[in-house]
Design a protein around this motif. Structure first.
Motif, PDB file in Angstrom:
ATOM      1  N   VAL A  99      -6.898  45.097  -0.817  1.00 37.64           N
ATOM      2  CA  VAL A  99      -6.656  44.584  -2.209  1.00 37.64           C
ATOM      3  C   VAL A  99      -7.912  44.254  -3.032  1.00 37.64           C
ATOM      4  O   VAL A  99      -8.792  43.573  -2.319  1.00 37.64           O
ATOM      5  CB  VAL A  99      -5.866  43.214  -2.203  1.00 37.64           C
ATOM      6  N   CYS A 100      -8.054  44.712  -4.018  1.00 41.39           N
ATOM      7  CA  CYS A 100      -9.045  44.453  -5.037  1.00 41.39           C
ATOM      8  C   CYS A 100      -8.568  43.649  -6.146  1.00 41.39           C
ATOM      9  O   CYS A 100      -7.879  44.189  -6.964  1.00 41.39           O
ATOM     10  CB  CYS A 100      -9.878  45.524  -5.147  1.00 41.39           C
ATOM     11  N   ARG A 101      -8.984  42.228  -6.188  1.00 45.59           N
ATOM     12  CA  ARG A 101      -8.229  41.729  -7.553  1.00 45.59           C
ATOM     13  C   ARG A 101      -8.938  41.946  -8.559  1.00 45.59           C
ATOM     14  O   ARG A 101      -8.344  41.943  -9.854  1.00 45.59           O
ATOM     15  CB  ARG A 101      -8.208  40.280  -7.317  1.00 45.59           C
ATOM     16  N   CYS A 102     -10.353  42.489  -8.670  1.00 45.86           N
ATOM     17  CA  CYS A 102     -10.901  42.525  -9.887  1.00 45.86           C
ATOM     18  C   CYS A 102     -10.375  43.890 -10.585  1.00 45.86           C
ATOM     19  O   CYS A 102     -10.859  44.026 -11.792  1.00 45.86           O
ATOM     20  CB  CYS A 102     -12.371  42.671  -9.423  1.00 45.86           C
ATOM     21  N   GLY A 103     -10.109  44.995  -9.762  1.00 48.65           N
ATOM     22  CA  GLY A 103      -9.628  46.087 -10.348  1.00 48.65           C
ATOM     23  C   GLY A 103     -10.531  47.283 -10.179  1.00 48.65           C
ATOM     24  O   GLY A 103     -11.004  47.915 -11.351  1.00 48.65           O
ATOM     25  N   ALA A 104     -11.246  47.389  -8.938  1.00 51.48           N
ATOM     26  CA  ALA A 104     -12.531  48.429  -8.932  1.00 51.48           C
ATOM     27  C   ALA A 104     -11.807  49.677  -8.213  1.00 51.48           C
ATOM     28  O   ALA A 104     -12.811  50.302  -7.674  1.00 51.48           O
ATOM     29  CB  ALA A 104     -13.517  47.657  -7.947  1.00 51.48           C
ATOM     30  N   GLN A 105     -10.571  49.654  -8.092  1.00 50.44           N
ATOM     31  CA  GLN A 105     -10.098  50.960  -7.310  1.00 50.44           C
ATOM     32  C   GLN A 105     -10.365  52.095  -7.687  1.00 50.44           C
ATOM     33  O   GLN A 105     -10.655  53.156  -6.901  1.00 50.44           O
ATOM     34  CB  GLN A 105      -8.446  50.883  -7.620  1.00 50.44           C
ATOM     35  N   VAL A 106     -10.692  52.268  -9.349  1.00 50.29           N
ATOM     36  CA  VAL A 106     -11.054  53.719  -9.713  1.00 50.29           C
ATOM     37  C   VAL A 106     -12.444  54.270  -8.902  1.00 50.29           C
ATOM     38  O   VAL A 106     -12.543  55.306  -8.310  1.00 50.29           O
ATOM     39  CB  VAL A 106     -11.028  53.847 -11.165  1.00 50.29           C
ATOM     40  N   GLY A 107     -13.278  53.117  -8.952  1.00 44.58           N
ATOM     41  CA  GLY A 107     -14.548  53.324  -8.485  1.00 44.58           C
ATOM     42  C   GLY A 107     -14.528  53.628  -6.867  1.00 44.58           C
ATOM     43  O   GLY A 107     -15.304  54.269  -6.380  1.00 44.58           O
ATOM     44  N   ILE A 108     -13.782  52.797  -6.377  1.00 48.84           N
ATOM     45  CA  ILE A 108     -13.652  52.664  -4.697  1.00 48.84           C
ATOM     46  C   ILE A 108     -13.226  53.914  -4.364  1.00 48.84           C
ATOM     47  O   ILE A 108     -13.774  54.712  -3.341  1.00 48.84           O
ATOM     48  CB  ILE A 108     -12.882  51.484  -4.277  1.00 48.84           C
ATOM     49  N   ARG A 109     -12.190  54.678  -5.023  1.00 49.83           N
ATOM     50  CA  ARG A 109     -11.706  55.887  -4.689  1.00 49.83           C
ATOM     51  C   ARG A 109     -12.889  56.849  -5.035  1.00 49.83           C
ATOM     52  O   ARG A 109     -12.752  57.887  -4.043  1.00 49.83           O
ATOM     53  CB  ARG A 109     -10.425  56.190  -5.558  1.00 49.83           C
ATOM     54  N   GLY A 114      -9.990  45.361 -15.990  1.00 49.33           N
ATOM     55  CA  GLY A 114      -8.983  44.651 -17.192  1.00 49.33           C
ATOM     56  C   GLY A 114      -7.997  45.690 -17.282  1.00 49.33           C
ATOM     57  O   GLY A 114      -6.657  45.126 -17.089  1.00 49.33           O
ATOM     58  N   PHE A 115      -8.195  46.885 -17.383  1.00 51.93           N
ATOM     59  CA  PHE A 115      -7.129  47.894 -17.119  1.00 51.93           C
ATOM     60  C   PHE A 115      -6.054  47.743 -16.078  1.00 51.93           C
ATOM     61  O   PHE A 115      -4.985  47.684 -16.036  1.00 51.93           O
ATOM     62  CB  PHE A 115      -7.400  49.345 -17.583  1.00 51.93           C
ATOM     63  N   ILE A 116      -6.841  47.996 -14.882  1.00 54.25           N
ATOM     64  CA  ILE A 116      -5.978  47.837 -13.662  1.00 54.25           C
ATOM     65  C   ILE A 116      -5.230  46.650 -13.375  1.00 54.25           C
ATOM     66  O   ILE A 116      -4.131  46.360 -13.087  1.00 54.25           O
ATOM     67  CB  ILE A 116      -6.909  48.209 -12.805  1.00 54.25           C
ATOM     68  N   GLN A 117      -5.824  45.449 -13.867  1.00 55.76           N
ATOM     69  CA  GLN A 117      -5.124  44.328 -13.794  1.00 55.76           C
ATOM     70  C   GLN A 117      -3.902  44.127 -14.558  1.00 55.76           C
ATOM     71  O   GLN A 117      -2.858  43.605 -14.243  1.00 55.76           O
ATOM     72  CB  GLN A 117      -6.091  42.937 -14.155  1.00 55.76           C
ATOM     73  N   GLY A 118      -4.291  44.575 -15.755  1.00 47.96           N
ATOM     74  CA  GLY A 118      -2.845  44.838 -16.576  1.00 47.96           C
ATOM     75  C   GLY A 118      -2.002  45.720 -16.108  1.00 47.96           C
ATOM     76  O   GLY A 118      -0.558  45.326 -16.551  1.00 47.96           O
ATOM     77  N   LEU A 119      -2.144  46.654 -15.629  1.00 38.53           N
ATOM     78  CA  LEU A 119      -1.061  47.428 -14.853  1.00 38.53           C
ATOM     79  C   LEU A 119      -0.501  46.766 -13.911  1.00 38.53           C
ATOM     80  O   LEU A 119       0.697  46.811 -13.714  1.00 38.53           O
ATOM     81  CB  LEU A 119      -1.820  48.734 -14.513  1.00 38.53           C
ATOM     82  N   SER A 120      -1.157  46.157 -13.025  1.00 35.47           N
ATOM     83  CA  SER A 120      -0.489  45.567 -12.006  1.00 35.47           C
ATOM     84  C   SER A 120       0.357  44.289 -12.549  1.00 35.47           C
ATOM     85  O   SER A 120       1.351  44.130 -11.877  1.00 35.47           O
ATOM     86  CB  SER A 120      -1.836  44.682 -11.184  1.00 35.47           C
ATOM     87  N   LEU A 149     -16.088  41.440 -23.162  1.00 32.23           N
ATOM     88  CA  LEU A 149     -15.037  42.297 -23.021  1.00 32.23           C
ATOM     89  C   LEU A 149     -13.919  41.843 -21.917  1.00 32.23           C
ATOM     90  O   LEU A 149     -12.780  42.464 -22.106  1.00 32.23           O
ATOM     91  CB  LEU A 149     -15.721  43.726 -22.470  1.00 32.23           C
ATOM     92  N   ALA A 150     -14.224  40.902 -21.377  1.00 32.89           N
ATOM     93  CA  ALA A 150     -13.183  40.437 -20.210  1.00 32.89           C
ATOM     94  C   ALA A 150     -11.846  40.514 -20.668  1.00 32.89           C
ATOM     95  O   ALA A 150     -10.847  41.222 -20.108  1.00 32.89           O
ATOM     96  CB  ALA A 150     -13.781  39.222 -19.651  1.00 32.89           C
ATOM     97  N   GLU A 151     -11.557  39.670 -21.852  1.00 28.07           N
ATOM     98  CA  GLU A 151     -10.292  39.358 -22.074  1.00 28.07           C
ATOM     99  C   GLU A 151      -9.578  40.615 -22.828  1.00 28.07           C
ATOM    100  O   GLU A 151      -8.358  40.880 -22.591  1.00 28.07           O
ATOM    101  CB  GLU A 151      -9.972  38.171 -22.848  1.00 28.07           C
ATOM    102  N   LEU A 152     -10.187  41.337 -23.895  1.00 32.34           N
ATOM    103  CA  LEU A 152      -9.814  42.154 -24.468  1.00 32.34           C
ATOM    104  C   LEU A 152      -9.403  43.302 -23.622  1.00 32.34           C
ATOM    105  O   LEU A 152      -8.577  44.112 -24.135  1.00 32.34           O
ATOM    106  CB  LEU A 152     -11.142  42.818 -25.185  1.00 32.34           C
ATOM    107  N   ALA A 153      -9.900  43.647 -22.462  1.00 32.90           N
ATOM    108  CA  ALA A 153      -9.698  44.717 -21.616  1.00 32.90           C
ATOM    109  C   ALA A 153      -8.408  44.522 -20.821  1.00 32.90           C
ATOM    110  O   ALA A 153      -8.054  45.555 -20.328  1.00 32.90           O
ATOM    111  CB  ALA A 153     -11.049  44.801 -20.785  1.00 32.90           C
TER     112      ALA A 153
END
Lengths: 930, 316
Positions: free
Chosen positions: A183-193, A830-836, A890-894
């Motif tokens: 689990v990555c809570r910050c949403g780094a999945q795209v980079g990790i992959r 932010g995008f990934i957290q929003g999808l989650s 950017l944090a919240e906007l994203a």
């Protein structure tokens, strides 16, 4: 749970990082090699001698039945790269290799290590595994807390992959399966992959390259130290006794038996007879003991008598005529907001309305709605509901306090504001600011939940004082999920009208914020931020329930508010048979978003959306949503820049980096301002002894620190230009890239500093040219409006109810971008957290007892690598007018616009408007059935 | 206290809880759901091998790790549906540590069971709170007082291939013997103190059979199933189905066979119409709880999709 012995803690004091310093016992190797098991017999014993190898060095330890491999490597050997994330094998933060295969160290009994080889992240050494190099290059991390676990798993996978397939690319599905346990809570999945794919393909077999992120190397090697990793000699374990019922009155509490237990050094109570318990997890008492087992025993020895009261967990029960009043007279409720709580009337468990109609033209809104109800233009009236989301930072809330006498205090804290916390401690304990130090070298995520003065900090400090020894409190995952922080559930009743010409007519919105035992919900207020000058009547209500108080969470009120508003706007566009982006272009005056709308509308994702919907079992839809957030800053920010004699520039600020990349923002902008490579910039954060720094809350870190650092750079370089003339006797010295040009040639900063010796400058965060809407000495609300536009594509399996995001595009118009690759990571996060949030996460409560059911990372579902679609982040870098430094945070906007786009994409795919999230399969099937 | 027996028979003579990989046991002990002595099986030899059975088939040692089992050539060749199920359960790191025996005897994942503050029949309580509470992921075949679905994926293999577990004393139990009929809500299996699984015996696959596994879950990976199915179909030389097994997980308090679905398959070739009918039949005996009716079409779809997978496999 790991139950380290006292010896274990002491053993962990010395960080045994390298193989050479690991304890090597004469008997260990021979026993391990001979295969003779450790002595134990059928009669049983409390402990077992285990012989193993850790990072290539023999290690013999005596362990208990339940001591975990994680405890052995962290507490006994001081190898803190592996982290305790969930304690259940669901998050992978603790991953180590056992005989080269990944294992969850939190669940693997140390007893099982007999004769086996353990490799931790520290065992990879300085040369770095290709996966580590790939993580650095792809910026496959944010807070870094989960990174060592991902790297271990990724490295094991890559080694197996290369052996079987050579240097080729695994598919996304293969990568998803390989990384399923992380689990990555910050949403780094795209980079990790991407990182692991490229490492497998052999693209990182070469030498290490400089990472865009300042602290990437520390994070991929496990060297980064978080509060949970700090161990002090004689440190005690602090633990809370928490209410295991949501609503009760304390009849009696007796801690005498706990105090009498050997090894218990301090006990503190938070309630007395007659005190109310208003939510599950409320702290009732806390203990400090020599080890975890003793602390648990002490909690168990506390005698508690309660008078149970009925739980109040839904709006229906809270607002019922016979509801139990949770805060009689409205006294004592915490705030779920980071802004000052506005006055509002109370009626039982309902508080509100909070007036948010300044300059909102409510009368015109009512008139427009009346016209629409009479048949003019279009009208949508609906209720939208968004669930409760847990922050669930991968590093749990943690505090370690050490007193030096009665006047000096040092606290290591997983916090979003070392500086504010030091101030708060001074005030609370009457200490001199110079005698209080709050430190947070690395912070494993915060998202708003670590911005305030929280109980783990004050309790660790209190217990440390009582016990006369350092005390560390670390939340367990269930504590993190119950009381660590949550984004309140919200329902928004919306009436939105378009006039006969298709223009914005009027909006009436009533938001009900279920903040738990807290007030200050701001979901409705968020509806003021978009379509800013239009006719609106917006009201916020707080509905009090017996659940843990809500906390600010990355754009408080934003995701739920925009989920409601942006779906309503979409519904109007549908009624008008108009492209939803075209309608927004007409309604939305924000210049940044206007440019983003053009980009979004031109993208193939949007252009081809109708053609790709499909009529079969799987439907595909594309949705759009806009987002707006205010621009805040910390006016009092100071950055000290030190030009060292060795040519290195050191920036110091009482700021912190919880993964958003604040260190990187400074390293990039200072390198640019000074004309030196980033390797010559050192950023020292996470220490309240440094000059005034901002809280990392309200997206204000970057717009606070960057201008201050650039101001410092300006001062320092001006001084160095003068020094060049003075010390080198050159004429006509002018500032140039990386030094000065003069009549006879060129001098670098390093050459000047070598002669001048160290030079310092203190930069200020100078005022914005256009001033502020609102400001105090420290805080400013600036006059710029950053914006975002989100496009999400998803697939709905109409047979199983599963919804899968397939693609996404986010445009961010927040002005200048300081460290583009790192900012991109924050946007993706932010995008990934929003999808989650929109698809998976949801706190669930037992309807009868009111107790929380989602108390682990299995039941509380955070998006995985396999659920993360292809995502793109685009920046519109047009500078924000009047903003010093040219860029906002950017944090919240994203993250705040994503749920609305998901809702609209679902409606586009299915033709069915689901007005509540998350899009669970059961809910989806039910909606499709009707 | 911990004991480390050196052979299965002495292990079986001890009092306490057997620990193989420990992936479930340690999580429960850490949350205070399990107490008492541990019988650590680390030093028990010979239980981590996969070897041919006396009458064909495979003898799988109970301490064989899931990953080893999933990737074993004979398992993949003879029991592809089961191999896929093993390779797809939990996470890679869990599969490297968890064992076949442990998978068959792990505890339910019900949030009420896992929360130490909530009453549960499996924890000695007097009621199942999930039944009247939040159970949208629970059983839709209501067998007994416990509403939680059985957690074992490999147990579906027992149903699909009539596999048996072998105990230390030589006794053999089939799925019914190991799990009962779901009417006893107190336990997830029927083993008593001293009954130690030493092996998982898979009969030889039929000459002409196909098998497949699918799981439906909310997220893509590493999630307990909404429903999962192993289907196994045996064909005669003319391509007619002579035997079918449809084993369902995530839907009942024990692993379940969808007998009506099996009957719908036997007696003809595997066609789209036949597999659709079998899917519909798979929920014929379903008895959903108030919040689990939505699962029924998902079960139907899962069975149909899994059967459809058989069509695309190469002819055996």
């Amino acid at each position: 749970m790991n139950i380290p012995s006292r010896r274990g803690f002491l053993g962990g004091v010395i960080a045994l990082g390298g193989a050479a310093t690991l304890p090597l016992r004469a008997d260990a190797e021979s026993v391990a090699k001979s295969g003779t098991p450790a002595p134990a017999d059928l009669a049983g014993a409390d402990t077992v001698r285990v012989n193993t190898q850790v990072n290539g060095v023999a290690c013999a330890e005596t362990v208990g039945a339940d001591e975990s491999t994680l405890s052995l490597v962290r507490e006994r050997l001081g190898l803190t790269g592996a982290k305790l994330g969930c304690g259940q094998g669901a998050c992978g933060a603790c991953t180590v290799l056992v005989d080269k295969a990944p294992a969850c160290a939190c669940l693997l009994p140390a007893v099982a290590l007999e004769g086996r080889e353990v490799t931790t992240i520290e065992g990879f050494g300085e040369a770095l595994h290709p996966v580590q190099r790939a993580f650095m290059a792809h910026d496959a991390m944010q807070c870094g807390f989960c990174t060592p676990g991902f790297v271990m798993e990724g490295a094991a996978f890559m080694d197996r992959w290369r052996a079987a397939h050579g240097a080729t690319e695994p598919s996304d599905a293969e990568l998803a399966e390989a990384l399923a346990g992380h689990v990555c809570r910050c949403g780094a999945q795209v980079g990790i992959r991407a990182a692991i794919r490229d490492a497998c393909a052999g693209r990182f077999d070469g030498p290490e390259k400089e990472a865009p992120r300042y602290d990437a190397r520390a994070k991929v090697t496990g060297a980064a130290k978080y509060t949970v990793d700090v161990m002090l000699p004689g440190m005690l374990v602090g633990k809370f006794l928490r209410a295991s019922t949501p609503h009760a009155e304390v009849v009696s509490i007796d801690v005498s038996a706990a105090e009498a237990l050997p090894g218990v050094k301090a006990v503190k109570t938070f309630v007395m007879a007659g005190a109310p318990i208003r939510y599950e997890g409320q702290a009732l008492a806390a203990v400090a003991a020599i080890d975890e087992a003793t602390a648990r025993a002490a909690l168990a020895a506390i005698k508690l008598e309660l008078h149970q009261r009925a739980p109040v967990i839904s709006a229906e029960t809270a607002l019922a005529a016979d509801a139990t009043i949770i805060f009689p007279g409205g006294e004592g409720a915490a705030s779920a907001s980071e802004a000052p709580v506005m006055k509002a009337p109370w009626a039982g468990n309902l508080r509100g309305p909070t007036e948010t109609n300044l300059l909102a033209k409510p009368k015109r809104a009512a008139k427009a709605l009346a016209a629409a109800r009479a048949g003019e233009g279009q009208l949508i009236e609906a209720r939208y509901t968004a669930h409760n989301q847990a922050h669930s930072c991968m590093e749990p809330h943690a505090a370690l306090a050490r007193w030096d006498g009665d006047t000096k205090l040092e606290v290591w804290l997983s916090t979003q504001s070392v500086d504010d916390m030091a101030d708060a401690l001074c005030e609370r304990y009457g200490l001199e600011r110079a005698n209080v130090r709050v430190r947070a070298d690395h912070v494993g995520g915060g998202f708003g939940s670590k911005a305030g003065v929280d109980q783990e900090m004050t309790t660790a400090v209190d217990l440390a004082k009582l016990a006369g020894a350092p005390v560390k409190i670390t939340f367990e995952r269930w504590e993190e999920l119950i009381v660590g922080g949550n984004r309140p559930e919200a329902s928004v009743n919306i009436a939105l009208a378009a006039d006969a010409d298709g223009n914005f007519g009027g909006l009436d919105a009533e938001a009900y914020n279920l903040n738990g035992a807290a007030v200050g919900g701001s979901t409705g207020l968020v509806l003021r931020l978009l379509y800013r000058s239009k006719n609106k009547d917006v009201r916020d209500y707080d509905v009090l329930t017996t659940t843990a108080p809500g906390k600010p969470f990355r754009g408080p009120g934003g995701p739920a508010g925009l989920y409601a508003l942006e779906q309503a706007v979409d519904e109007i566009a549908l009624k008008r048979a108009e492209d939803p982006i075209t309608l927004r272009k007409r309604w939305d005056p924000n210049p940044g978003r206007q440019r983003l709308y053009e980009l979004a509308q031109a993208s193939p994702l949007w252009r081809d959306r109708d053609a790709q919907r499909g009529e079969g079992r799987v439907r595909r839809g594309v949705g759009v949503a806009a987002a707006a957030w205010p621009y805040f800053l910390s006016k009092g920010t100071r950055v000290e820049l030190i030009g060292r004699a060795d040519g290195v520039f050191v920036a110091r600020c009482a700021c912190q980096d919880m993964g958003q990349g604040s260190r990187s923002a400074l390293s990039w902008t200072l390198a640019e301002a000074l004309g030196v490579p980033r390797s010559q910039i050192e950023v020292q954060f996470g220490d309240s002894d440094a000059p005034r720094g901002p809280a990392s809350a309200g997206s204000r870190t970057t717009p606070s620190i960057v201008p201050a650092a650039e101001d410092a750079a300006k001062q320092l370089t001006e001084e160095l230009v003068e020094l060049a003339e003075d010390l080198f006797g050159v004429k006509g010295a002018v500032m140039a890239h990386g030094g000065v040009d003069h009549d006879a040639g060129r001098l670098t900063w390093a050459e000047i500093l070598a002669r001048s010796g160290e030079r310092r400058a203190l930069g200020r965060r100078r005022r914005d040219d256009d001033g502020y809407y609102f400001a105090t000495d420290e805080f400013g609300w600036g006059k710029a409006w950053p914006g975002a536009v989100v496009v999400v594509a998803l697939e709905v399996d109409t047979a199983t109810g599963r919804v899968r995001a397939t693609d996404g595009w986010m445009g961010l118009a927040a002005g200048r971008i300081m460290a583009p690759p790192v900012a991109r990571s924050q946007g993706l996060g932010g995008f990934i957290q929003g999808l989650s949030y929109a698809l998976y996460e949801e706190r669930r409560l037992d309807p009868k007892t009111g107790l929380q059911l989602t108390t682990n990372l299995e039941d509380y579902r955070i998006i995985g690598v396999g659920d993360t679609p292809n995502l793109e982040v685009a920046f519109d870098e047009t500078p924000l007018d009047g903003v010093r430094g040219g860029g906002a945070g950017l944090a919240e906007l994203a993250t705040i616009g994503v749920a609305g786009a998901v809702g609209n994409a679902f409606a586009h795919a299915t033709g069915v408007r689901l007005r509540s999230i998350p899009l669970r399969p059961d809910r989806v099937l039910e909606a499709l059935r009707q | 206290m911990i004991t480390l027996p050196k052979d299965a028979l002495s292990a079986a003579s001890l009092t306490g809880s057997f620990r193989a990989g420990g992936t479930d046991l340690q999580a429960r002990r850490a949350r205070g759901l399990h107490h008492g002595d541990v019988i650590e099986l680390r030093d028990v030899p010979g239980l981590n091998t996969i070897s041919p059975g006396p009458t064909g088939g495979l003898k799988v040692g109970a301490l064989t790790r899931i990953a080893t089992f999933a990737h074993h050539a004979d398992v993949r060749k003879g029991y592809p549906g089961l191999a896929a199920a093993a390779a797809g359960l939990a996470t890679p790191a869990i599969r490297e540590v968890a064992t076949v025996g442990g998978n068959l005897t792990q505890e339910v994942r019900c949030a009420y069971y896992r929360n130490p503050n909530l009453v549960c029949l499996k924890k000695g309580g007097d009621a199942c709170l999930a039944r009247g509470g939040d159970h949208f992921l629970h059983s839709c075949f209501d067998q007994g007082a416990c509403a939680a679905p059985h957690p074992s994926t490999l147990a579906l293999g027992m149903l699909a291939w009539d596999a048996q577990v072998e105990l230390a004393d030589g006794a053999l139990l089939d799925a019914a013997g190991l799990y009962g009929d779901g009417t006893n809500p107190r336990t997830t299996h029927r083993l008593t103190q001293g009954q130690l699984i030493v092996g998982f015996n898979l009969p030889a696959p039929a000459a002409n059979e196909r098998s497949a596994w699918r799981r439906v879950s909310h997220r893509n990976n590493a999630e307990w199933p909404i429903v999962e199915a192993i289907v196994r179909v045996v064909f005669d030389a003319a391509g007619q189905i002579t035997l079918a097994r449809v084993a369902l997980g995530g839907v009942g308090n024990t692993p379940l066979r969808a007998v009506a679905a099996e009957e719908a398959l036997v007696g003809g070739p595997l066609t789209e119409a036949r597999l659709m009918a079998a899917g519909e039949a798979s929920v014929k005996t379903a008895s959903p709880l108030p919040m689990t009716r939505w699962k029924l079409p998902v079960v139907v779809t899962c069975v149909q999709d899994t059967l459809r997978d058989l069509l695309t496999l190469e002819t055996p």
